[in-house]
Design a protein around this motif. Structure first.
Motif, PDB file in Angstrom:
ATOM      1  N   GLU A   4      84.312 103.141  22.528  1.00 48.10           N
ATOM      2  CA  GLU A   4      83.243 103.718  23.358  1.00 48.10           C
ATOM      3  C   GLU A   4      83.000 102.885  24.605  1.00 48.10           C
ATOM      4  OE1 GLU A   4      79.539 104.575  21.393  1.00 48.10           O
ATOM      5  OE2 GLU A   4      80.538 105.605  19.748  1.00 48.10           O
ATOM      6  N   ASP A   5      83.262 101.576  24.507  1.00 45.11           N
ATOM      7  CA  ASP A   5      83.070 100.670  25.640  1.00 45.11           C
ATOM      8  C   ASP A   5      84.301 100.575  26.539  1.00 45.11           C
ATOM      9  OD1 ASP A   5      80.444  99.900  24.801  1.00 45.11           O
ATOM     10  OD2 ASP A   5      81.372  98.643  23.276  1.00 45.11           O
ATOM     11  N   HIS A  56      88.714  91.888  17.158  1.00 42.51           N
ATOM     12  CA  HIS A  56      88.279  90.631  17.778  1.00 42.51           C
ATOM     13  C   HIS A  56      86.863  90.711  18.342  1.00 42.51           C
ATOM     14  CE1 HIS A  56      87.811  87.049  20.072  1.00 42.51           C
ATOM     15  NE2 HIS A  56      87.769  87.738  21.204  1.00 42.51           N
ATOM     16  N   LEU A  57      86.640  91.599  19.296  1.00 39.56           N
ATOM     17  CA  LEU A  57      85.339  91.588  19.979  1.00 39.56           C
ATOM     18  C   LEU A  57      84.168  91.869  19.046  1.00 39.56           C
ATOM     19  CD1 LEU A  57      86.132  93.255  23.416  1.00 39.56           C
ATOM     20  CD2 LEU A  57      85.677  90.839  22.936  1.00 39.56           C
ATOM     21  N   GLY A  58      84.350  92.736  18.062  1.00 40.81           N
ATOM     22  CA  GLY A  58      83.278  92.989  17.102  1.00 40.81           C
ATOM     23  C   GLY A  58      82.907  91.726  16.346  1.00 40.81           C
ATOM     24  N   HIS A  59      83.926  90.978  15.922  1.00 38.46           N
ATOM     25  CA  HIS A  59      83.692  89.726  15.205  1.00 38.46           C
ATOM     26  C   HIS A  59      83.080  88.680  16.135  1.00 38.46           C
ATOM     27  CE1 HIS A  59      86.687  91.844  12.843  1.00 38.46           C
ATOM     28  NE2 HIS A  59      86.294  91.149  11.808  1.00 38.46           N
ATOM     29  N   PHE A  60      83.589  88.629  17.349  1.00 40.41           N
ATOM     30  CA  PHE A  60      83.082  87.681  18.340  1.00 40.41           C
ATOM     31  C   PHE A  60      81.598  87.929  18.593  1.00 40.41           C
ATOM     32  CE2 PHE A  60      82.091  86.404  22.662  1.00 40.41           C
ATOM     33  CZ  PHE A  60      82.614  85.126  22.729  1.00 40.41           C
ATOM     34  N   TRP A 105      87.654  82.994  25.045  1.00 39.00           N
ATOM     35  CA  TRP A 105      86.202  82.861  24.864  1.00 39.00           C
ATOM     36  C   TRP A 105      85.464  83.395  26.091  1.00 39.00           C
ATOM     37  CZ3 TRP A 105      83.195  80.970  20.830  1.00 39.00           C
ATOM     38  CH2 TRP A 105      81.835  80.767  21.125  1.00 39.00           C
ATOM     39  N   ASP A 106      85.869  82.931  27.257  1.00 39.77           N
ATOM     40  CA  ASP A 106      85.185  83.334  28.493  1.00 39.77           C
ATOM     41  C   ASP A 106      85.292  84.839  28.725  1.00 39.77           C
ATOM     42  OD1 ASP A 106      84.508  80.678  28.904  1.00 39.77           O
ATOM     43  OD2 ASP A 106      86.153  80.291  30.294  1.00 39.77           O
ATOM     44  N   ILE A 107      86.471  85.388  28.514  1.00 41.92           N
ATOM     45  CA  ILE A 107      86.658  86.827  28.723  1.00 41.92           C
ATOM     46  C   ILE A 107      85.901  87.625  27.661  1.00 41.92           C
ATOM     47  CG2 ILE A 107      88.414  88.656  28.574  1.00 41.92           C
ATOM     48  CD1 ILE A 107      90.209  86.739  30.225  1.00 41.92           C
ATOM     49  N   SER A 108      85.896  87.124  26.442  1.00 39.41           N
ATOM     50  CA  SER A 108      85.179  87.804  25.351  1.00 39.41           C
ATOM     51  C   SER A 108      83.680  87.840  25.618  1.00 39.41           C
ATOM     52  CB  SER A 108      85.463  87.125  24.013  1.00 39.41           C
ATOM     53  OG  SER A 108      86.836  87.182  23.704  1.00 39.41           O
ATOM     54  N   LEU A 109      83.136  86.753  26.168  1.00 41.64           N
ATOM     55  CA  LEU A 109      81.708  86.746  26.518  1.00 41.64           C
ATOM     56  C   LEU A 109      81.375  87.880  27.478  1.00 41.64           C
ATOM     57  CD1 LEU A 109      80.763  82.983  27.048  1.00 41.64           C
ATOM     58  CD2 LEU A 109      79.869  84.545  25.304  1.00 41.64           C
ATOM     59  N   THR A 110      82.248  88.089  28.439  1.00 44.41           N
ATOM     60  CA  THR A 110      82.038  89.144  29.426  1.00 44.41           C
ATOM     61  C   THR A 110      82.205  90.529  28.790  1.00 44.41           C
ATOM     62  OG1 THR A 110      82.873  87.716  31.166  1.00 44.41           O
ATOM     63  CG2 THR A 110      82.836  90.058  31.625  1.00 44.41           C
ATOM     64  N   MET A 111      83.262  90.690  27.991  1.00 39.76           N
ATOM     65  CA  MET A 111      83.558  92.002  27.407  1.00 39.76           C
ATOM     66  C   MET A 111      82.571  92.408  26.318  1.00 39.76           C
ATOM     67  SD  MET A 111      87.706  91.815  27.166  1.00 39.76           S
ATOM     68  CE  MET A 111      87.995  93.578  26.976  1.00 39.76           C
ATOM     69  N   ALA A 112      82.036  91.425  25.581  1.00 35.78           N
ATOM     70  CA  ALA A 112      81.150  91.728  24.462  1.00 35.78           C
ATOM     71  C   ALA A 112      79.672  91.699  24.854  1.00 35.78           C
ATOM     72  CB  ALA A 112      81.398  90.743  23.315  1.00 35.78           C
ATOM     73  N   ALA A 113      79.406  91.507  26.140  1.00 37.71           N
ATOM     74  CA  ALA A 113      78.007  91.436  26.590  1.00 37.71           C
ATOM     75  C   ALA A 113      77.302  92.754  26.264  1.00 37.71           C
ATOM     76  CB  ALA A 113      77.944  91.164  28.078  1.00 37.71           C
ATOM     77  N   PRO A 114      76.114  92.647  25.640  1.00 39.29           N
ATOM     78  CA  PRO A 114      75.386  93.897  25.272  1.00 39.29           C
ATOM     79  C   PRO A 114      74.962  94.697  26.478  1.00 39.29           C
ATOM     80  CG  PRO A 114      74.211  91.913  24.503  1.00 39.29           C
ATOM     81  CD  PRO A 114      75.427  91.465  25.233  1.00 39.29           C
TER      82      PRO A 114
END
Length: 195
Positions: free
Chosen positions: A9-10, A20-24, A186-195
């Motif tokens: 959806e994102d 990955h991102l869900g767990h992150f 980590w850095d990219i995941s922070l951006t991608m997983a931002a609520p």
């Protein structure tokens, strides 16, 4: 595992988003509570990422620039990439815990080849696995054993940033031990997983 190319959806490739991102994101949401609880209870907290030996079949590292590119998508390589990300995530958490003196550990593991419907997108292979899998695949309790071991066993106290298989420390591939790759993820995941 290895579905046809699909976006979440994102608008993120589904395996990377789910595996990955869900767990992150869940880890990020629980992290401060875990740190506080560990400190108050004077007990080690543990984060366990379920990865896979399929991390060895990832693209070469993590394809950050092509995460959502259908034209370069390979179902198995993308699955491997998402499982490589699980190991890298545990390793970066470990680095951060040591840096901040947190009484937490993070490890990743391969649960083993288990008789489940994980291969449902590959009907021929899934059929063969259903037919002969009972002779060589782990059942669900056997598949859960390494996860339970890493999460609960006293022998794992203080061990962090490791990859386990069959309740033993195992050697992941070289990409899984790349500290720079873990930091970039980590850095990219922070951006991608931002609520």
């Amino acid at each position: 595992m290895a579905p046809p190319f699909t976006l979440s959806e994102d608008k993120i490739e589904l395996q990377f988003a789910t595996n990955h991102l869900g767990h992150f994101l869940l880890t990020q949401l629980l992290l401060e509570t875990m740190k506080r609880t560990s400190h108050e209870q004077k007990k080690e907290g543990r984060i366990v990422n379920v990865s896979s030996e399929a991390h060895r079949f990832a693209y070469k590292g993590i394809y950050f620039d092509n995460l959502n590119d259908e034209s370069s998508y390979s179902p198995m390589y993308a699955y491997g990439q998402s499982k490589l990300a699980n190991i890298l995530h545990a390793n970066e958490l470990t680095r951060r815990f040591k840096e901040n003196g947190a009484n937490l550990t993070a490890n990743a593991l391969h649960p083993g080849s288990i008789a489940t419907n994980l291969l449902r997108y590959h009907s021929f292979v899934d059929g063969v696995v259903d037919w002969v899998g009972k002779y060589f695949l782990k059942n669900i309790p056997q598949g859960a054993a390494t996860t339970c071991y890493v999460a609960l066993h006293p022998q794992v106290n203080g061990i962090s940033g490791k990859y386990f298989m069959d309740s033993n420390v195992a050697q992941p591939n070289s990409y899984a031990e790349d500290a720079d790759l873990a930091k970039e993820l980590w850095d990219i995941s922070l951006t991608m997983a931002a609520p």
